[in-house]
Design a protein around this motif. Structure first.
Motif, PDB file in Angstrom:
ATOM      1  N   GLU A  29       0.791  -1.229   0.000  1.00 12.20           N
ATOM      2  CA  GLU A  29       0.000   0.000   0.000  1.00 12.20           C
ATOM      3  C   GLU A  29       0.822   1.278   0.000  1.00 12.20           C
ATOM      4  N   THR A  60     -12.638   3.405  -9.431  1.00 14.38           N
ATOM      5  CA  THR A  60     -11.801   2.635  -8.505  1.00 14.38           C
ATOM      6  C   THR A  60     -11.983   3.049  -7.051  1.00 14.38           C
ATOM      7  N   GLY A  61     -11.823   2.070  -6.201  1.00 15.80           N
ATOM      8  CA  GLY A  61     -11.858   2.240  -4.755  1.00 15.80           C
ATOM      9  C   GLY A  61     -11.067   1.090  -4.137  1.00 15.80           C
ATOM     10  N   VAL A  62     -11.230   0.869  -2.852  1.00 14.12           N
ATOM     11  CA  VAL A  62     -10.475  -0.185  -2.177  1.00 14.12           C
ATOM     12  C   VAL A  62     -11.362  -0.933  -1.179  1.00 14.12           C
ATOM     13  N   TRP A  71     -16.957  -1.091  -1.302  1.00 10.99           N
ATOM     14  CA  TRP A  71     -15.879  -0.248  -1.785  1.00 10.99           C
ATOM     15  C   TRP A  71     -15.754   0.987  -0.905  1.00 10.99           C
ATOM     16  N   TYR A  73     -13.292   4.680  -0.196  1.00  9.59           N
ATOM     17  CA  TYR A  73     -12.388   5.677  -0.790  1.00  9.59           C
ATOM     18  C   TYR A  73     -12.483   5.704  -2.318  1.00  9.59           C
ATOM     19  N   ILE A  75     -12.762   6.950  -5.923  1.00 11.33           N
ATOM     20  CA  ILE A  75     -12.317   8.192  -6.557  1.00 11.33           C
ATOM     21  C   ILE A  75     -13.506   8.797  -7.308  1.00 11.33           C
ATOM     22  N   PRO A 102      -0.577   3.932  -3.201  1.00 12.41           N
ATOM     23  CA  PRO A 102      -2.010   3.685  -3.030  1.00 12.41           C
ATOM     24  C   PRO A 102      -2.648   4.418  -1.846  1.00 12.41           C
ATOM     25  N   TYR A 106      -5.689   7.072  -2.723  1.00  9.98           N
ATOM     26  CA  TYR A 106      -7.059   6.916  -2.245  1.00  9.98           C
ATOM     27  C   TYR A 106      -7.368   7.800  -1.043  1.00  9.98           C
ATOM     28  N   ILE A 115      -5.048  -1.231   3.225  1.00  8.72           N
ATOM     29  CA  ILE A 115      -5.686  -1.657   1.983  1.00  8.72           C
ATOM     30  C   ILE A 115      -5.508  -3.160   1.809  1.00  8.72           C
ATOM     31  N   ILE A 118      -7.224  -3.310  -4.256  1.00  5.26           N
ATOM     32  CA  ILE A 118      -7.635  -2.210  -5.116  1.00  5.26           C
ATOM     33  C   ILE A 118      -8.734  -2.771  -6.007  1.00  5.26           C
TER      34      ILE A 118
END
Length: 178
Positions: A29, A60-62, A71, A73, A75, A102, A106, A115, A118
């Motif tokens: 991360e 995308t998120g985490v 999911w 964070y 974006i 990362p 995020y 994290i 991803i």
């Protein structure tokens, strides 16, 4: 020169049919991650992206250790190309995303939160074509091991039957399985 060498290392992997190639093999991360997507190797809705030559964007998120069921964070919002990361087209049906750090990317500031993966959906600029959910696992710093081709391993062998196991590590020069 390092980038050229990384492509020379990655190209054989891509040519032998991996949908997603991650460099380094065990991403963490806090370090840069290069993710290469081979659209021709993906299944599901990604098939409609084969031959696409426009810009791909990543929604995308985490997943984190504090919430691995939804999911986090993410974006910005779905479909907003002005805020979503765009991928770099590096060849026919090959796209690259580089995330330098990362945690910073995020916006994760809680030091107790880490994290786990991803999460991404790749989509065309007009959002008419997209992939299924894609996941890139992240690892803790230190020694890690990954079993490859695990689907072909028979975990209930006959007595004296040989079992071939393929594994990769980030720090061992030999492994023993008992």
């Amino acid at each position: 020169m390092r980038r050229l060498l990384s492509y020379l290392i990655l190209i054989p992997s891509i040519l032998f049919g991996q949908a997603i190639v991650i460099n380094p093999e065990f991403p963490t991360e806090n370090n840069p991650i290069e993710i290469i997507f081979d659209i021709t190797q993906m299944t599901g809705r990604a098939v409609n992206l084969v031959g696409y030559t426009g810009t791909l964007y990543a929604h995308t998120g985490v997943y984190t250790n504090l919430n691995s069921s939804s999911w986090q964070y993410v974006i910005e919002s779905w479909g907003d190309n002005t805020t979503q990361p765009s991928l770099t087209r590096i060849g026919t049906d090959l796209y690259q995303l580089i995330i330098d750090n990362p945690r910073a990317f995020y916006g994760i500031t809680n030091t107790a939160e880490h994290i786990i993966s991803i999460n991404l959906v790749l989509r065309s600029a007009d959002a008419s074509k997209q992939t299924e959910d894609l996941f890139v696992a992240l690892y803790d710093d230190g020694f890690n091991i990954k079993l490859l081709d695990i689907e072909s391993i028979d975990f209930y062998p006959l007595p004296n039957q040989r079992i071939d196991i393929t594994a990769v590590t980030n720090g061992a020069d030999s492994l023993r399985v008992y």
